[in-house]
Design a protein around this motif. Structure first.
Motif, PDB file in Angstrom:
ATOM      1  N   ALA A 239      10.921 -15.948 -65.797  1.00 41.87           N
ATOM      2  CA  ALA A 239      11.460 -16.702 -66.919  1.00 41.87           C
ATOM      3  C   ALA A 239      12.982 -16.628 -67.043  1.00 41.87           C
ATOM      4  O   ALA A 239      13.547 -17.274 -67.906  1.00 41.87           O
ATOM      5  CB  ALA A 239      10.837 -16.205 -68.218  1.00 41.87           C
ATOM      6  N   GLN A 240      13.646 -15.841 -66.196  1.00 42.76           N
ATOM      7  CA  GLN A 240      15.090 -15.670 -66.415  1.00 42.76           C
ATOM      8  C   GLN A 240      15.858 -15.822 -65.105  1.00 42.76           C
ATOM      9  O   GLN A 240      16.337 -16.894 -64.776  1.00 42.76           O
ATOM     10  CB  GLN A 240      15.322 -14.295 -67.051  1.00 42.76           C
TER      11      GLN A 240
ATOM     12  N   ALA B 279      24.107 -23.286 -57.069  1.00 45.60           N
ATOM     13  CA  ALA B 279      23.598 -24.438 -57.808  1.00 45.60           C
ATOM     14  C   ALA B 279      22.180 -24.783 -57.357  1.00 45.60           C
ATOM     15  O   ALA B 279      21.330 -25.150 -58.177  1.00 45.60           O
ATOM     16  CB  ALA B 279      24.530 -25.630 -57.615  1.00 45.60           C
TER      17      ALA B 279
ATOM     18  N   ASP C 160      19.757 -22.503 -58.920  1.00 39.86           N
ATOM     19  CA  ASP C 160      19.568 -22.845 -60.326  1.00 39.86           C
ATOM     20  C   ASP C 160      18.608 -24.019 -60.491  1.00 39.86           C
ATOM     21  O   ASP C 160      17.789 -24.042 -61.416  1.00 39.86           O
ATOM     22  CB  ASP C 160      20.912 -23.176 -60.989  1.00 39.86           C
TER      23      ASP C 160
ATOM     24  N   ARG D 224      15.119 -23.715 -62.452  1.00 41.73           N
ATOM     25  CA  ARG D 224      14.828 -24.560 -63.609  1.00 41.73           C
ATOM     26  C   ARG D 224      13.503 -25.300 -63.421  1.00 41.73           C
ATOM     27  O   ARG D 224      12.659 -25.311 -64.313  1.00 41.73           O
ATOM     28  CB  ARG D 224      15.972 -25.559 -63.793  1.00 41.73           C
ATOM     29  N   GLU D 225      13.309 -25.890 -62.250  1.00 42.91           N
ATOM     30  CA  GLU D 225      12.117 -26.711 -62.060  1.00 42.91           C
ATOM     31  C   GLU D 225      10.852 -25.851 -61.947  1.00 42.91           C
ATOM     32  O   GLU D 225       9.803 -26.232 -62.452  1.00 42.91           O
ATOM     33  CB  GLU D 225      12.283 -27.607 -60.831  1.00 42.91           C
TER      34      GLU D 225
ATOM     35  N   GLN E 221      10.424 -22.901 -63.316  1.00 39.89           N
ATOM     36  CA  GLN E 221      10.150 -22.425 -64.679  1.00 39.89           C
ATOM     37  C   GLN E 221       9.520 -23.530 -65.513  1.00 39.89           C
ATOM     38  O   GLN E 221       8.659 -23.280 -66.344  1.00 39.89           O
ATOM     39  CB  GLN E 221      11.433 -21.940 -65.346  1.00 39.89           C
ATOM     40  N   ALA E 222       9.976 -24.767 -65.279  1.00 40.86           N
ATOM     41  CA  ALA E 222       9.406 -25.886 -66.027  1.00 40.86           C
ATOM     42  C   ALA E 222       7.908 -25.990 -65.744  1.00 40.86           C
ATOM     43  O   ALA E 222       7.120 -26.310 -66.628  1.00 40.86           O
ATOM     44  CB  ALA E 222      10.116 -27.184 -65.664  1.00 40.86           C
TER      45      ALA E 222
ATOM     46  N   LEU F 296       6.340 -22.509 -67.386  1.00 38.70           N
ATOM     47  CA  LEU F 296       6.628 -22.222 -68.799  1.00 38.70           C
ATOM     48  C   LEU F 296       6.372 -23.423 -69.700  1.00 38.70           C
ATOM     49  O   LEU F 296       6.066 -23.267 -70.880  1.00 38.70           O
ATOM     50  CB  LEU F 296       8.071 -21.768 -68.979  1.00 38.70           C
ATOM     51  N   THR F 297       6.557 -24.634 -69.166  1.00 36.39           N
ATOM     52  CA  THR F 297       6.462 -25.789 -70.062  1.00 36.39           C
ATOM     53  C   THR F 297       5.402 -26.775 -69.621  1.00 36.39           C
ATOM     54  O   THR F 297       5.285 -27.852 -70.199  1.00 36.39           O
ATOM     55  CB  THR F 297       7.816 -26.525 -70.153  1.00 36.39           C
TER      56      THR F 297
ATOM     57  N   LYS G 211       5.249 -28.643 -66.983  1.00 33.81           N
ATOM     58  CA  LYS G 211       5.679 -29.828 -66.242  1.00 33.81           C
ATOM     59  C   LYS G 211       4.811 -29.957 -64.992  1.00 33.81           C
ATOM     60  O   LYS G 211       4.446 -28.956 -64.374  1.00 33.81           O
ATOM     61  CB  LYS G 211       7.153 -29.660 -65.857  1.00 33.81           C
TER      62      LYS G 211
ATOM     63  N   ASP H 287      11.834 -34.025 -58.879  1.00 38.46           N
ATOM     64  CA  ASP H 287      13.130 -33.829 -59.556  1.00 38.46           C
ATOM     65  C   ASP H 287      13.996 -32.836 -58.790  1.00 38.46           C
ATOM     66  O   ASP H 287      15.200 -33.047 -58.598  1.00 38.46           O
ATOM     67  CB  ASP H 287      12.921 -33.323 -60.987  1.00 38.46           C
ATOM     68  N   ALA H 288      13.373 -31.726 -58.357  1.00 41.32           N
ATOM     69  CA  ALA H 288      14.131 -30.705 -57.636  1.00 41.32           C
ATOM     70  C   ALA H 288      14.688 -31.284 -56.339  1.00 41.32           C
ATOM     71  O   ALA H 288      15.838 -31.026 -55.971  1.00 41.32           O
ATOM     72  CB  ALA H 288      13.244 -29.494 -57.338  1.00 41.32           C
TER      73      ALA H 288
ATOM     74  N   LEU I 123      15.449 -34.421 -55.697  1.00 40.36           N
ATOM     75  CA  LEU I 123      16.575 -35.317 -56.015  1.00 40.36           C
ATOM     76  C   LEU I 123      17.832 -34.515 -56.336  1.00 40.36           C
ATOM     77  O   LEU I 123      18.927 -34.817 -55.842  1.00 40.36           O
ATOM     78  CB  LEU I 123      16.231 -36.178 -57.231  1.00 40.36           C
ATOM     79  N   ASP I 124      17.664 -33.486 -57.182  1.00 40.54           N
ATOM     80  CA  ASP I 124      18.833 -32.721 -57.617  1.00 40.54           C
ATOM     81  C   ASP I 124      19.476 -31.974 -56.454  1.00 40.54           C
ATOM     82  O   ASP I 124      20.710 -31.934 -56.325  1.00 40.54           O
ATOM     83  CB  ASP I 124      18.434 -31.719 -58.709  1.00 40.54           C
TER      84      ASP I 124
END
Lengths: 426, 365
Positions: A199-200, A390, A393, A397-398, A400-401, A404-405, A407, A415-416, A418-419
């Motif tokens: 989560a971190q 970057a 990161d 983020r993805e 964890q999404a 945790l959320t 997604k 998304d990952a 593309l980014d």
């Protein structure tokens, strides 16, 4: 009072001012108050490195070493801002993964021809350590360790679940077995099988990366992002199956996951080599829930062995070499001192970089060392890139999404991809 | 013969003003005006933080490309109902401001400001990528949205709490003075300390909140890593942190209200809540405007809470504009793009400053 202060200042100036060459050091690893100068007694990364620095300050003639205040989480931002402002520390620690970013623009001093004179023997470094600090065939740093992800094991919980054989933990060899073992631990003890910082910091990323590498894939190749792949889906599914079955908790951060392991609430903690000595000392403490500690190589769940790894190294900014030969010489002395204390740094749990240290009895005698002897073989990282931070990161983020959320894996991976592609294209 | 020194250095009022203002203007120019224009200048360049430091020629003029890469995308189209909720609220706002103005319930400037805000709310959310299109930077607008959400929660939170506290603590007893100091104390802490305190408070394992929840038989919430709670968590920490200044401003406002008004009201049997509603609030209108606008400008610059407590997560739900600017500038070394975002932030905050100016003037008339 005034007189005392003046007197003390004058004394201080007399002692340090006239001849000593001051070397400023920038480092992460966290704070340690009262580290002392005994490099054999300190415990944990922060205190061990600080005791080495303090010892350098005390033992090197004509050199004083000052550790600058830095914050771990924002270390590279701070260092880059210092470089941009023309005031980088004289010596600073960094990861091998940052070499392309710093050396690529000529920020790091070329040490190749100066090491020998300073008493550093690059021939004593392991080949992969030399490679870690080299850029375009030149040496731009002094390596300090290899570090990698391990599985830290609570042997009592594993024993209760029948997962110990010949004094060693039985670790899974496939995603299916991972789920079986996890269920066995839950049934026998009621505790979670596995904990990690999902989560971190990017510890969950490193776990998924290892599982992707174990299938012979990677997240990017040259200038092309290759994240949205079946291999990534398999890797993620291997982890999320534990969350879905309630056998691991994705919501714990670094401190909480570590606390869960030390409290005896998780059989496995996925974390780096840097905490081996700390967990060993905690296990010896009767008040912690963890009493029998074992360190293990990251298990192979797919075809080939792989675990995330990196290196800590020390570098000197190129402007220092160009403009201030005296401080540069002093800075090299500090690097030599750190290089000489490679065995002390290895007490953290990190793997040493010097062949003479790796082959020494003192190294072999370090606690738990033999339990993860296979890690050096399977150490891996993503390809070198100026955008490493970057990219990590984005993955963090993805992923964890996903856990945790909620997604969707499809959405997160596309998304990952593309980014990361955007980052590689910049 | 020595001249009288006073005569020799006699300055006209204008000259004296210039001399006295000079130190301020120099500092202001050097540390605020110059960096601002330098920022705008950087935003027109492809400017790598580290590369330019080592080689000043490593920058390249790119015009408005940074703005385009940040704010625009491929195949962006506009639809009247692309995000229905916001746009319908915008439409209602337009009608409402017209209605209020027609019926004379709102002044011209107020109605106009409200109208402009409503039109923007109708127009801006309408942009979206069409078929095969995408934003060049898919995280920028959601980040702006998060920042606005943060401001939308923190500003009313701070204002209402500070107002209630000020009303309760306005008095001369020793207890009230002590409590005023206590409530102001949090304001003097640095953001690192505040976030540290609240990270411990919110920790699902050791935190006070988790312990209380468990005491009452609940399961602790993992505040900082749950999507629905992370923003709430940083808003709560922010309210606790920035209560002090708002409370002091309200206390000052309260002390300006004449005691006679309350005494007169008391004769009419209006005390407590009624007095607060009919005397305190109307008399504090101006202070409230000042507090709200100051807070809006302040909280648009939120950084530390998001950076230190949640790292912008989970899933970017607490990623805010200044943190994105910081990451773009220092992690990605992309100073040009970061400056373009900073200019955007300046425009937002600048428009709120203008709003404050306009509202302040209207009251004077």
């Amino acid at each position: 009072m005034k007189r005392t202060i003046l007197g003390a200042t004058a004394l201080l100036l007399a002692v340090t001012g006239a001849t000593a060459q001051e070397v400023t050091v920038g480092r992460f690893f966290g704070d340690c108050e009262d580290a002392g100068t005994d490099t054999k007694a300190s415990v944990g990364e922060a205190c061990i490195i600080q005791s080495i620095i303090n010892a350098a300050d005390a033992e090197l003639d004509g050199v004083t070493v000052e550790t600058l205040p830095t914050d771990w989480g924002n270390y590279y931002d701070q260092i880059k801002a210092a470089y941009a402002g023309g005031t980088p520390p004289d010596v600073h620690v960094m990861h091998r993964h940052r070499v392309p970013e710093f050396a690529g623009i000529g920020a790091l001093a070329d040490l190749t021809d100066d090491l020998e004179n300073a008493g550093i023997d690059p021939a004593d470094w392991e080949a992969s350590a030399l490679e870690a600090v080299s850029y375009n065939g030149r040496i731009v740093g002094v390596p300090m360790d290899f570090h990698a992800n391990l599985w830290h094991v609570n042997m009592d919980l594993m024993e209760a679940a029948g997962l110990v054989e010949n004094g060693a933990p039985v670790l899974p060899s496939s995603p299916e077995e991972l789920l079986e073992h996890a269920q066995a631990v839950k049934d026998a003890t009621g505790q979670d099988y596995l904990a990690a910082d999902f989560a971190q910091f990017p510890l969950g990323v490193r776990m998924v990366l290892a599982l992707i590498w174990q299938q012979g894939s990677n997240v990017f190749d040259g200038d092309t992002a290759t994240i949205d792949t079946p291999e990534a889906r398999n890797a993620i599914a291997a982890v999320t199956q534990l969350f879905d079955a309630g056998l691991a908790n994705p919501q714990l951060n670094y401190a909480d996951s570590q606390q869960a392991f030390l409290n005896g609430e998780a059989a496995i903690l996925v974390n780096g080599t840097w905490v081996v000595d700390f967990y060993a000392s905690e296990a010896a403490n009767p008040e912690t829930g963890l009493s029998t500690y074992h360190a293990a190589d990251f298990p192979t769940l797919f075809a080939e062995g792989a675990t995330w790894a990196d290196s800590h190294m020390w570098a000197i900014p190129s402007p220092l070499k160009a403009n201030d030969p005296e401080t540069y010489a002093a800075a090299l002395q500090v690097l030599a001192f750190i290089n000489d204390h490679n065995i002390d740094w290895a007490r953290t749990g990190h793997m040493a970089v010097r062949t003479s240290v790796l082959e020494s009895d003192a190294y072999a005698a370090l606690p738990h060392r033999d339990e993860y002897a296979g890690t050096a073989e399977i150490a891996r990282d993503t390809p070198p890139s100026e955008r490493y931070g970057a990219i990590q990161d984005v993955l963090n983020r993805e992923l964890q999404a996903i856990w945790l959320t909620g997604k969707s894996v499809d959405g997160a991976l596309s998304d990952a991809e593309l980014d990361v592609q955007d980052l590689l294209d910049r | 013969m020595p001249r009288h020194p006073g005569q020799r250095f006699a300055l006209s009022q204008r000259q004296a003003a210039v001399v006295l203002l000079l130190p301020f203007l120099a500092v202001y120019g050097l540390f605020l005006v110059y960096p601002f224009f330098k920022g705008v200048w950087i935003s027109l360049h492809d400017w790598n933080l580290m590369e330019v430091a080592f080689n000043p020629d490593a920058k390249a003029y790119v015009g408005l490309e940074n703005y385009e890469r940040v704010m625009w995308g491929r195949n962006i189209v506009w639809g009247a109902l692309a995000s229905p909720v916001l746009q319908i609220i915008g439409l209602i706002g337009v009608c409402l401001s017209l209605f209020l103005h027609r019926t004379g319930r709102a002044g011209r400037t107020t109605a106009l400001t409200m109208g402009i805000a409503a039109v923007l709310l109708f127009v801006l959310p309408g942009f979206h990528p069409g078929e095969e299109g995408r934003w060049f930077d898919r995280r920028f607008w959601p980040t702006v949205g998060n920042t606005i959400l943060f401001v939308g929660l923190a500003v009313p939170g701070v204002t209402v709490t500070a107002l209630l506290l000020a009303a309760a603590l306005n008095g001369e007893t020793r207890a009230k003075a002590t409590l005023r100091t206590l409530f102001f104390l949090s304001q003097v802490l640095s953001v690192t300390v505040v976030t540290l305190i609240w990270q411990i408070m919110f920790s699902p394992r050791q935190g006070l909140i988790a312990n209380l929840t468990e005491l009452f038989g609940g399961t602790p919430i993992t505040w900082l890593t749950a999507e629905g709670f992370a923003m709430a968590a940083i808003v709560i920490a922010t309210i606790w942190w920035s209560l002090g200044i708002a409370m002091i401003l309200f206390l000052a406002g309260l002390q300006d209200i004449s005691k006679d008004l309350y005494e007169a009201a008391a004769l009419d049997n209006a005390t407590g809540t009624q007095a607060f509603w009919h005397i305190t609030l109307p008399n504090l209108k101006r202070t409230i405007t000042v507090v709200v606008v100051l807070q809006i400008i302040l909280h648009f610059q939120v950084f530390g809470q998001s950076h230190l407590m949640t790292n912008g997560g989970p899933n970017d739900s607490t990623q805010v504009l200044v943190r994105y600017i910081y990451q773009t500038a220092f992690r990605d070394s992309d100073l040009g793009r970061a400056s373009a975002m900073a200019v955007f932030l300046f425009v937002i905050m600048g428009s709120f400053s203008i709003l404050q100016f306009v509202l302040g003037r209207e009251k004077d008339q």
